[in-house]
Design a protein around this motif. Structure first.
Motif, mmCIF file in Angstrom:
data_model
loop_
_atom_site.group_PDB
_atom_site.id
_atom_site.type_symbol
_atom_site.label_atom_id
_atom_site.label_comp_id
_atom_site.label_asym_id
_atom_site.label_seq_id
_atom_site.Cartn_x
_atom_site.Cartn_y
_atom_site.Cartn_z
ATOM 1 N N TYR A 26 0.835 -1.205 0.000
ATOM 2 C CA TYR A 26 0.000 0.000 0.000
ATOM 3 C C TYR A 26 0.871 1.258 0.000
ATOM 4 N N CYS A 27 1.828 1.315 0.913
ATOM 5 C CA CYS A 27 2.666 2.519 1.035
ATOM 6 C C CYS A 27 3.465 2.785 -0.231
ATOM 7 N N HIS A 28 4.054 1.754 -0.792
ATOM 8 C CA HIS A 28 4.829 1.960 -2.019
ATOM 9 C C HIS A 28 3.927 2.406 -3.164
ATOM 10 N N THR A 29 2.711 1.872 -3.207
ATOM 11 C CA THR A 29 1.769 2.325 -4.225
ATOM 12 C C THR A 29 1.443 3.795 -4.030
ATOM 13 N N ARG A 30 1.166 4.192 -2.783
ATOM 14 C CA ARG A 30 0.843 5.593 -2.489
ATOM 15 C C ARG A 30 2.019 6.518 -2.800
ATOM 16 N N LEU A 31 3.238 5.985 -2.728
ATOM 17 C CA LEU A 31 4.430 6.777 -3.056
ATOM 18 C C LEU A 31 4.746 6.747 -4.548
ATOM 19 N N GLY A 32 3.882 6.074 -5.323
ATOM 20 C CA GLY A 32 4.096 5.995 -6.765
ATOM 21 C C GLY A 32 5.133 4.964 -7.174
ATOM 22 N N GLN A 33 5.379 4.009 -6.300
ATOM 23 C CA GLN A 33 6.394 2.986 -6.551
ATOM 24 C C GLN A 33 5.716 1.636 -6.783
ATOM 25 N N ARG A 34 4.964 1.565 -7.857
ATOM 26 C CA ARG A 34 4.170 0.375 -8.162
ATOM 27 C C ARG A 34 5.034 -0.884 -8.238
ATOM 28 N N ASN A 35 6.202 -0.780 -8.875
ATOM 29 C CA ASN A 35 7.060 -1.963 -9.008
ATOM 30 C C ASN A 35 7.541 -2.480 -7.653
ATOM 31 N N ARG A 36 7.811 -1.566 -6.712
ATOM 32 C CA ARG A 36 8.198 -1.999 -5.361
ATOM 33 C C ARG A 36 7.027 -2.718 -4.694
ATOM 34 N N SER A 37 5.817 -2.225 -4.919
ATOM 35 C CA SER A 37 4.633 -2.876 -4.356
ATOM 36 C C SER A 37 4.512 -4.303 -4.864
ATOM 37 N N LEU A 38 4.659 -4.462 -6.162
ATOM 38 C CA LEU A 38 4.559 -5.794 -6.755
ATOM 39 C C LEU A 38 5.684 -6.705 -6.270
ATOM 40 N N ARG A 39 6.863 -6.140 -6.079
ATOM 41 C CA ARG A 39 7.996 -6.925 -5.583
ATOM 42 C C ARG A 39 7.733 -7.406 -4.160
ATOM 43 N N TRP A 40 7.123 -6.558 -3.320
ATOM 44 C CA TRP A 40 6.825 -6.994 -1.958
ATOM 45 C C TRP A 40 5.828 -8.146 -1.963
ATOM 46 N N TYR A 41 4.900 -8.150 -2.920
ATOM 47 C CA TYR A 41 3.986 -9.287 -3.012
ATOM 48 C C TYR A 41 4.760 -10.561 -3.358
ATOM 49 N N GLU A 42 5.687 -10.457 -4.316
ATOM 50 C CA GLU A 42 6.488 -11.621 -4.700
ATOM 51 C C GLU A 42 7.280 -12.164 -3.511
ATOM 52 N N ILE A 43 7.851 -11.257 -2.722
ATOM 53 C CA ILE A 43 8.605 -11.682 -1.530
ATOM 54 C C ILE A 43 7.669 -12.356 -0.536
ATOM 55 N N CYS A 44 6.498 -11.773 -0.349
ATOM 56 C CA CYS A 44 5.491 -12.356 0.541
ATOM 57 C C CYS A 44 5.126 -13.758 0.072
ATOM 58 N N GLN A 45 4.812 -13.875 -1.194
ATOM 59 C CA GLN A 45 4.390 -15.158 -1.751
ATOM 60 C C GLN A 45 5.478 -16.222 -1.576
ATOM 61 N N GLN A 46 6.700 -15.852 -1.890
ATOM 62 C CA GLN A 46 7.815 -16.797 -1.763
ATOM 63 C C GLN A 46 8.030 -17.198 -0.302
ATOM 64 N N THR A 47 7.957 -16.231 0.595
ATOM 65 C CA THR A 47 8.169 -16.509 2.022
ATOM 66 C C THR A 47 7.074 -17.408 2.576
ATOM 67 N N LEU A 106 5.506 -21.679 5.249
ATOM 68 C CA LEU A 106 4.231 -22.258 5.692
ATOM 69 C C LEU A 106 3.616 -23.239 4.701
ATOM 70 N N ASP A 107 4.249 -23.409 3.546
ATOM 71 C CA ASP A 107 3.770 -24.336 2.521
ATOM 72 C C ASP A 107 2.319 -24.030 2.130
ATOM 73 N N THR A 108 2.040 -22.751 1.925
ATOM 74 C CA THR A 108 0.714 -22.318 1.499
ATOM 75 C C THR A 108 0.874 -21.055 0.658
ATOM 76 N N GLU A 109 -0.225 -20.449 0.307
ATOM 77 C CA GLU A 109 -0.225 -19.219 -0.492
ATOM 78 C C GLU A 109 -0.672 -18.045 0.381
ATOM 79 N N PRO A 110 -0.341 -16.834 -0.034
ATOM 80 C CA PRO A 110 -0.847 -15.672 0.704
ATOM 81 C C PRO A 110 -2.371 -15.673 0.749
#
Length: 171
Positions: free
Chosen positions: A122-143, A148-152
């Motif tokens: 959310y914060c990166h999106t509000r700062l106009g950093q869409r690619n950082r937002s998407l990257r944080w999702y990828e990190i979340c998903q991978q972690t 936990l052997d599941t999906e976000p």
């Protein structure tokens, strides 16, 4: 500090000891009380003091000592709660940079906290950093997959899809 009297050692009762863990707990408890009383700005000051006092997990060089485990985890829980409160306030005040810092600290202690990933997105999106937002999702998903052997969760995935499709985002 240490006295030797009549063949035995004891602590000098006139010396005042300051312990960071006690001060951390005092600030945390006082902040919660002030928050419940509706004195949010005063509560935030206490939470910020407590956050500055937390320098690492309680007796972290004794990780397997049973007597430290419950205390360490309780202190860590309180630390994570106050970081969440500070992140929420920062986000509400459009202080996205500080919110990002608090979320990174949360993830430094608990890599699976999806709420922190969502705030980062959310914060990166509000700062106009869409690619950082998407990257944080990828990190979340991978972690989440690795740890936990599941999906976000659905809420995290929905936020990702809104960002991906250039739709307005909210927390």
């Amino acid at each position: 500090m240490v006295l030797f009297v009549q063949g035995s050692y004891s602590l000098n009762p006139e010396i005042e000891l300051w312990l960071d863990v006690e001060e951390f707990e005092h600030c945390w408890v006082l902040g919660r009380r002030l928050e419940k009383e509706g004195k949010l700005s005063e509560a935030i000051r206490e939470f910020e003091k407590a956050e500055r006092l937390y320098r690492g997990d309680y007796l972290e060089d004794e990780p397997y000592e049973e007597w430290t485990l419950l205390r360490r985890e309780a202190l860590k829980d309180n630390y994570l709660l106050l970081l969440g409160k500070l992140a929420d306030v920062s986000s509400r005040n459009t202080d996205y940079e500080n919110c990002i810092l608090y979320c990174q600290k949360i993830l430094g202690k608990d890599r699976c906290r999806e709420d922190a990933y969502r705030r980062l997105m959310y914060c990166h999106t509000r700062l106009g950093q869409r690619n950082r937002s998407l990257r944080w999702y990828e990190i979340c998903q991978q972690t989440i997959r690795t740890e936990l052997d599941t999906e976000p969760g659905q809420e995290t995935t929905d936020l990702y899809n809104r960002i991906l499709n250039n739709q307005p985002v909210q927390l």
